[in-house]
Design a protein around this motif. Structure first.
Motif, mmCIF file in Angstrom:
data_model
loop_
_atom_site.group_PDB
_atom_site.id
_atom_site.type_symbol
_atom_site.label_atom_id
_atom_site.label_comp_id
_atom_site.label_asym_id
_atom_site.label_seq_id
_atom_site.Cartn_x
_atom_site.Cartn_y
_atom_site.Cartn_z
ATOM 1 N N GLU A 194 62.646 -2.483 44.863
ATOM 2 C CA GLU A 194 63.423 -2.446 43.617
ATOM 3 C C GLU A 194 64.229 -1.152 43.535
ATOM 4 O OE1 GLU A 194 64.787 -1.461 39.909
ATOM 5 O OE2 GLU A 194 62.855 -0.560 40.394
ATOM 6 N N ILE A 217 62.356 -10.322 45.613
ATOM 7 C CA ILE A 217 62.082 -11.570 44.902
ATOM 8 C C ILE A 217 61.142 -12.452 45.719
ATOM 9 C CG2 ILE A 217 63.142 -13.743 44.134
ATOM 10 C CD1 ILE A 217 65.627 -12.025 43.355
ATOM 11 N N CYS A 220 57.612 -11.128 45.434
ATOM 12 C CA CYS A 220 57.055 -11.508 44.124
ATOM 13 C C CYS A 220 56.606 -12.967 44.127
ATOM 14 C CB CYS A 220 58.078 -11.267 43.018
ATOM 15 S SG CYS A 220 58.386 -9.524 42.637
ATOM 16 N N ARG A 221 57.404 -13.815 44.732
ATOM 17 C CA ARG A 221 57.051 -15.243 44.786
ATOM 18 C C ARG A 221 55.796 -15.448 45.623
ATOM 19 N NH1 ARG A 221 63.153 -17.657 45.786
ATOM 20 N NH2 ARG A 221 63.789 -17.720 43.587
ATOM 21 N N MET A 226 55.060 -11.238 38.589
ATOM 22 C CA MET A 226 56.302 -11.075 37.825
ATOM 23 C C MET A 226 56.677 -9.605 37.675
ATOM 24 S SD MET A 226 56.064 -13.991 34.842
ATOM 25 C CE MET A 226 57.665 -13.508 34.208
ATOM 26 N N LEU A 229 60.233 -8.375 38.438
ATOM 27 C CA LEU A 229 61.067 -9.515 38.811
ATOM 28 C C LEU A 229 62.352 -9.551 37.985
ATOM 29 C CD1 LEU A 229 61.054 -11.897 40.778
ATOM 30 C CD2 LEU A 229 59.933 -13.273 39.016
ATOM 31 N N TYR A 232 64.761 -7.186 39.585
ATOM 32 C CA TYR A 232 65.304 -7.740 40.824
ATOM 33 C C TYR A 232 66.457 -8.700 40.530
ATOM 34 C CZ TYR A 232 61.896 -5.938 44.186
ATOM 35 O OH TYR A 232 61.163 -5.133 45.013
ATOM 36 N N TYR A 233 66.256 -9.593 39.570
ATOM 37 C CA TYR A 233 67.320 -10.555 39.250
ATOM 38 C C TYR A 233 68.515 -9.856 38.608
ATOM 39 C CZ TYR A 233 65.012 -14.849 40.630
ATOM 40 O OH TYR A 233 64.456 -15.873 41.377
#
Length: 279
Positions: A194, A217, A220-221, A226, A229, A232-233
């Motif tokens: 990040e 991401i 995280c998945r 989360m 997250l 990241y987005y």
């Protein structure tokens, strides 16, 4: 860190305060009870407020505990990553450097101190502590803190306007990650990617920022986490917009906004809304 609930209780009684009176406006009475009976450490903002009401330093009721140092450092790292800088500073100040027993603990301590100094605009001091980690503690087994410290130094140089040097340091950190078998926990891997993604954005490298955000991401998945997250987005959305991918960028920003709402991160909610307004 270990809370001395017995000492905390003695001080409270000396001040003539009941558990209910001490907790009023700060926390629940049950929180005080858990602190005294089970040595439970509350959130840093609560601990700070209670110590202020008792007119004591947190160091009077907190002592270092070697067994729990990893959990303590992880907690501070998490607070930093979530931009809760005051709580992170309070937690770090409770650690007595002279009581740190090994090089790994010192490596982590000076890294976290440097990161806080970057946020406090103490850039020379931060760079000094990062260099300390990378030189004096470089013999510690190859771990993720080598890359994280390099990123911390890049952040400091970016803040003082040395973009080219900051970019070289980010690239060095990526080489450490890609070429060395660095050891690190889930938290550290999520945090370091990040930080790198955000730095690449600040250094006008949207494609590289997007690539790293997508790594984060995916982690995280895989870990069903989360944590960060929404950030990241947010990075991915901004990078996509910079690359003229308007539709995908807007979609990523909307995801970031929704995640920030769920996670109750008001600053990220505002930032994602601002980015969406410009999309």
């Amino acid at each position: 860190m270990k809370l001395r609930g017995d000492i905390f209780k003695q001080i409270r009684r000396k001040r003539g305060l009941s558990q209910t009176a001490l907790s009023e406006g700060i926390c629940t009475q049950a929180t005080i009870s858990l602190m005294e009976k089970q040595n439970r450490i509350p959130k840093m903002n609560i601990l700070t407020a209670l110590c202020s009401r008792l007119d004591i330093s947190a160091n009077e009721i907190i002592e270092n505990d070697d067994v729990s140092m990893t959990a303590t450092f992880d907690q501070i790292g998490r607070l930093l990553a979530e931009r809760q800088f005051e709580d992170a500073q309070t937690a770090l100040q409770m650690i007595k450097v002279k009581n740190l027993q090994n090089e790994f603990d010192k490596q982590r301590y000076y890294y976290l101190l440097g990161m806080l100094q970057v946020q406090n605009h103490q850039f020379d001091e931060a760079i000094f502590n990062f260099e300390l980690v990378l030189t004096q503690f470089s013999t510690v087994s190859a771990n993720i803190y080598l890359a994280m410290t390099t990123i911390g130094m890049a952040m400091a140089y970016e803040k003082i306007g040395s973009q080219s040097r900051a970019l070289r340091l980010v690239e060095r950190a990526m080489r450490l990650i890609d070429e060395k078998k660095l050891t690190g926990g889930q938290l550290q891997w999520i945090v370091v990617y990040e930080y790198i993604s955000g730095l690449y954005l600040a250094l006008d490298q949207p494609q590289l920022s997007l690539n790293v955000a997508q790594r984060g991401i995916e982690i995280c998945r895989q870990m069903r986490s989360m944590f960060l997250l929404d950030r990241y987005y947010l990075h991915a959305g901004k990078a996509q917009l910079a690359l003229a991918n308007q539709a995908v960028g807007k979609q990523d920003l909307e995801i970031a906004h929704s995640l920030a709402l769920v996670g109750q991160h008001p600053e990220l909610v505002k930032e994602s809304m601002k980015a969406l307004a410009m999309a």
